[in-house]
Write a protein that holds these residues in place. Structure first.
Motif, PDB file in Angstrom:
ATOM      1  N   CYS A 197       0.854  -1.183   0.000  1.00 18.99           N
ATOM      2  CA  CYS A 197       0.000   0.000   0.000  1.00 18.99           C
ATOM      3  C   CYS A 197       0.888   1.230   0.000  1.00 18.99           C
ATOM      4  O   CYS A 197       1.770   1.364   0.847  1.00 18.99           O
ATOM      5  CB  CYS A 197      -0.901   0.002   1.231  1.00 18.99           C
TER       6      CYS A 197
ATOM      7  N   PRO B 163      -4.077   3.394   5.473  1.00 20.72           N
ATOM      8  CA  PRO B 163      -2.666   2.971   5.540  1.00 20.72           C
ATOM      9  C   PRO B 163      -2.140   2.869   6.965  1.00 20.72           C
ATOM     10  O   PRO B 163      -1.321   1.990   7.247  1.00 20.72           O
ATOM     11  CB  PRO B 163      -1.924   4.043   4.736  1.00 20.72           C
TER      12      PRO B 163
ATOM     13  N   VAL C 133       4.032  -0.926   3.513  1.00 16.04           N
ATOM     14  CA  VAL C 133       3.263   0.304   3.352  1.00 16.04           C
ATOM     15  C   VAL C 133       4.266   1.440   3.206  1.00 16.04           C
ATOM     16  O   VAL C 133       5.134   1.610   4.062  1.00 16.04           O
ATOM     17  CB  VAL C 133       2.351   0.577   4.559  1.00 16.04           C
TER      18      VAL C 133
ATOM     19  N   ALA D 106       1.944   1.828  -6.468  1.00 18.25           N
ATOM     20  CA  ALA D 106       1.030   0.701  -6.278  1.00 18.25           C
ATOM     21  C   ALA D 106       0.902  -0.084  -7.582  1.00 18.25           C
ATOM     22  O   ALA D 106       0.881  -1.323  -7.574  1.00 18.25           O
ATOM     23  CB  ALA D 106      -0.338   1.200  -5.811  1.00 18.25           C
TER      24      ALA D 106
ATOM     25  N   THR E 296      -4.058   1.753  -2.854  1.00 20.86           N
ATOM     26  CA  THR E 296      -3.707   3.065  -2.355  1.00 20.86           C
ATOM     27  C   THR E 296      -4.982   3.692  -1.811  1.00 20.86           C
ATOM     28  O   THR E 296      -6.084   3.234  -2.138  1.00 20.86           O
ATOM     29  CB  THR E 296      -3.052   3.933  -3.448  1.00 20.86           C
TER      30      THR E 296
END
Ligand SMILES: Cc1ncc(C[n+]2csc(CCOP(=O)(O)OP(=O)(O)O)c2C)c(N)n1
Ligand code: SF4
Lengths: 283, 567
Positions: free
Chosen positions: B213, B225, B239, B252, B264
């Motif tokens: 992410c 996130p 992330v 992404a 995202t």
């Protein structure tokens, strides 16, 4: 053994006499010299004449958006650090539209090699000024000449502690191959800015113009000395140095991401027990 | 509803720990078996200003926020005056004695000398004790939840101090007595999770196998996130905070192309920057989930408030034509399941898929039955390399438009993707026949996406005289409004769309046309969903109820809009 021929040979959409042809050969030779097989490489490019280069190689390709090669490449590298990820695109793409990503990639020190076709002009859109165009360069879009100062990618990269900073010239294919081989082998983010004459739109920075000025950094230059590298990078005029300016030893970003210590994201087992424990944390 | 429902409002300045306090209060209630609906209302600043955290609680099912307050906790003096008008008959205002001075000694004002009570240094915890006592909750159990929360974060000593502070507040509250406020016992259900919409999206996505992410912080999307970051190492997810939203979406896409299921999350302004990337996912047929958490626009708008005005934007996001689906969860449970659905669909149809939520739902904690997470499978990424024909063609033209997707190097195949129009092998082309073949192939996937589209959910009377039509987070308010109307003698029902694109007319038009009255309720001014229904089906709503003052739609708002008086 990997040979340059393993990377194939294709018809291109470039103008006859363009520096891109030698650049392409230099990249093939460099990868072969580094022993990297086509299937292990992912080329990520943006949009422009330079950005077409990966299509002329038998490699994995993600040819994305103008200016956005680096973020896509960063995502790919984080997904699968085993991939040898190379960004190849034009100076407009890498330093103009993608300027912020250039800075971020250096800061992250993501393990990507970025090869920039630096022709100091926008080729594909027919000759407007690029960030690296010389002040005073007259184009159809800048009829009074470029008024902004030239963007100096090497100085910026060195100032920001990029892990590997080099310049080469498409007219020196052997040098280029050596630099590319070294860049891909060096961990972390590597910049290879390649002077590349555009015969159609840049009538000033021609092959002869470069040939007259370019000289190789000698044994007296110590690439671990950042101050010296910065001083050399500022040299731009009657004499233009090429070679490896700076070599750092920062650990690559992907090695500092804790999750990736357990291997690549690609192909990971789905751990439902771990997820159940995570869900329990919401009680 | 026969069960008693108590709406507690905690009000104060930013920086007073409202969220922590509210979150803890919510957790205590859920632990005790109650259902909750949390509404957070905050200003776009870090200190000062005026913020609220409302927790509506009931032993039975509840769905929506309430405008009226039964129990008000004021953490500063201005809160008393600001919210006094909202108090229901018999309600109680709890305030610090110093703050309450000069506020007029109403019957419903309970002034507590917070600082003088033992443990007054953690006055928030003292106040929490007062609230719990007034609601008639179990003293020891609630204190346990408080101590546990502090122990996890700050250690045993702090936990003990807070336990004592809680008891001090509780005993003070118990001495006064909550009277009409005390909640009936709520047996069972103590196993429920306390989760908001964004947390559920994150968990749902993780359960579907999301591994990557990238994001750039923007309220009210950031907690997606952040939730993933909280689980990253345990769940095996990377992330990354990108340098901007353009980078976020391209990262992404790059990760997804390379074989990590990716998403995202952003809000309107950030999504505006992602447009070209959305189109790139469409062109390169790269699976991508984008969470768009709406807030009022245009431009920066009201950064911390709620709205449903980005439907048209998401529907038309990106240049050129490519298929997509848009889900708009109406509950926290739907956030979880539809996040899974979006991930599965992105992988299956190889392109961008959208989850459209908003600030209200993003921040709305609820009591949620645990998900069967151990049995929910992750998506399979890409095709089996052994199953593809050689020479491998990433964009082989197929009947349903889906081509075999491999990740770079899988099975020794080379994978080529291009944002330019390309031939079947992925290389750029300006051959116009190839263009037509590829474009047709991509668009054919739209038929499959359409065939899978979820019909709207019908809730309430089977032969309604009134249909309240809504989408996304408005569901709860519509359900309660319909219940009130049905109870008053007019059969009413809700038609809720948790998938707003593609719309399949046959799935709902007959029901809609059969109802004598249909009202479209949504959180925007222009009536975007009503407009979409009209474009897709020809059905024109005679009435619309629209809210665009930045606040969530409540049952009361709908009832007033229907001319039904207040609830
Ligand atoms: C978002 C976006 N803006 C503009 C363009 C148009 N465009 C295509 S290539 C290019 C510049 C090319 O210059 P450069 O990157 O230096 O590569 P070259 O063609 O010189 O190799 C531009 C402006 C585009 N494709 N996308
Ligand atoms: S436009 Fe310039 S850079 Fe592009 S191919 Fe032609 S000569 Fe080369």
């Amino acid at each position: 053994m990997v040979t340059p021929e393993d990377f194939g040979s294709h018809e291109t959409a470039w103008c006859p006499g363009c520096g891109n042809f030698q650049l392409l050969e230099g990249v093939k030779n460099g990868l072969a010299a580094a022993g990297i097989a086509p299937r292990e490489v992912l080329f990520v490019s943006g949009i422009g004449q330079a950005a077409k280069a990966p299509h002329y190689l038998d490699v994995n390709v993600f040819d994305g958006l103008h200016g956005r090669a680096l973020p896509a490449a960063t995502g790919a590298k984080l997904a699968d650090p085993r991939l040898e990820v190379i960004v190849e695109s034009g100076d407009g793409c890498c330093y103009g539209e993608g300027g912020n990503h250039f800075l971020a990639a250096i800061r992250r020190n993501i393990g990507i090699t970025m090869i920039v076709h630096d022709n100091q002009i926008y080729g594909l859109t027919k000759g407007q000024a690029s960030p690296t165009s010389a002040e005073g360069l007259v184009t159809k879009a800048q009829p009074g000449g470029v008024t902004s100062e030239r963007f100096d990618p090497l100085s910026i990269a060195i100032a920001m502690h990029a892990n590997f900073v080099a310049r080469s010239f498409s007219g020196m294919p052997d040098h280029l191959a050596r630099v590319v081989a070294e860049a891909v082998r060096h961990p972390g983010f590597a910049l290879v800015d390649v002077l590349q004459p555009c015969v159609s739109f840049n009538r000033i920075n021609t092959f002869a113009w470069y040939k007259k000025r370019v000289y190789e950094l000698g044994g007296d230059h110590d690439p671990s000395d950042r101050e010296a590298a910065a001083a050399r990078a500022r040299e731009w005029g009657d004499r233009i140095p090429v070679g490896v300016f700076f070599r750092g030893d920062r650990a690559p970003f992907e090695q500092r991401v804790p999750v990736l210590r357990d291997g690549p994201l690609v192909g990971r087992e789905h751990d439902t027990a771990a997820l159940a424990r995570i869900m329990d944390g919401f009680r | 509803m026969n069960e008693r429902v108590v709406n507690t409002l905690i009000a104060g300045e930013a920086g007073q720990g409202l969220q922590t306090l509210g979150g803890l209060f919510a957790r205590i209630l859920v632990r005790a078996g109650y259902r909750i609906v949390v509404t957070q209302s905050y200003m776009s600043r870090i200190r000062g200003g005026h913020n609220t955290f409302a927790v509506r609680a009931s032993a039975g099912k509840i769905h929506a926020p309430d405008e009226r307050v039964d129990l008000l906790l004021c953490l500063d003096a201005p809160s008393i005056a600001i919210h006094r008008e909202e108090m229901r008959e018999g309600g109680v205002i709890v305030a610090d004695r110093a703050d309450a001075e000069g506020a007029g000694d109403g019957e419903g004002l309970f002034a507590v000398p917070f600082d003088e009570l033992p443990g007054g240094i953690v006055r928030g915890t003292v106040a929490l004790g007062v609230l719990c006592a007034l609601l008639g909750l179990d003293r020891a159990e609630a204190a346990e939840t408080v101590a546990h929360a502090f122990e996890k974060k700050k250690g045993a000593e702090v936990a003990q101090a807070n336990r004592e502070a809680f008891y001090a507040g509780f005993d003070r509250g118990a001495a006064r007595g909550g009277g009409a406020l005390s909640l009936p016992a709520a047996p069972g259900g103590t196993n429920r999770l306390v989760m908001n919409g964004n947390q559920a999206i994150a968990l749902g996505a993780a359960s579907a196998g999301v591994r990557f992410c990238s994001f750039y912080p923007m309220t009210p999307a950031t907690s997606v996130p952040l939730t993933l970051i909280g689980m990253a190492e345990r769940a095996g997810i990377v992330v990354e905070q990108a340098e901007d939203e353009i980078a976020a979406v391209n990262m992404a896409i790059g990760a997804s192309f390379a074989g990590a299921t990716a998403m995202t999350a952003t809000s309107g302004g950030g999504f505006a920057l992602m447009q070209e990337g959305v189109s790139l996912a469409g062109a390169t047929e790269t699976p991508l989930v984008v969470v768009v958490a709406q807030r009022p626009g245009p431009a920066t708008g009201l950064p911390t408030r709620t709205e449903q005005a980005d439907l048209d934007f998401v529907l038309y996001a990106g240049h050129g034509e490519f298929p997509r689906a848009i889900w708009a969860p109406g509950t926290v449970e739907q956030c979880f399941h539809l996040a899974r659905r979006a991930v599965e669909s992105a992988e299956r149809w190889q392109g961008p898929m959208f989850l459209l939520t908003d600030q209200f739902l993003a921040d709305s904690l609820r009591a949620v039955e645990p998900f069967d997470i151990e049995r929910l499978p992750a998506v399979r990424v890409g095709a089996d390399p052994a199953s593809v024909e050689t020479p491998y063609e990433r964009y082989r033209v197929t009947g349903d438009g889906v081509s075999p997707r491999l990740t770079p190097g899988a099975g020794g195949h080379i994978v080529v993707a291009d944002s330019d129009e390309h031939t079947a092998d992925g290389h750029l082309t300006e051959n116009l026949e190839a263009r037509v073949l590829q474009h047709g192939k991509r668009l054919r996937k739209g038929q499959g996406i359409r065939a899978e589209a979820a019909p709207p959910e019908l809730i309430g009377d089977e032969r309604p005289e009134l249909f309240i039509v809504c989408w996304g987070s408005t569901r709860g308010a519509a359900v309660e409004a319909a219940e009130t109307i049905s109870a008053s003698g007019t059969p009413a029902a809700v038609m809720h769309f948790s998938q707003v694109w593609p719309l399949v007319a046959e799935a709902f038009l007959p029901a809609l046309e059969a109802a004598p009255r249909a009202v479209c309720v949504e959180g925007n001014a222009a009536g975007q969903f009503a407009g979409l229904v009209r474009r897709e089906t020809g059905f024109a709503f005679g009435e619309r109820i629209n809210r665009y003052d930045g606040l969530p739609i409540t049952p009361g708002f709908i009832l007033r809009g229907l001319g039904h008086g207040d609830a």
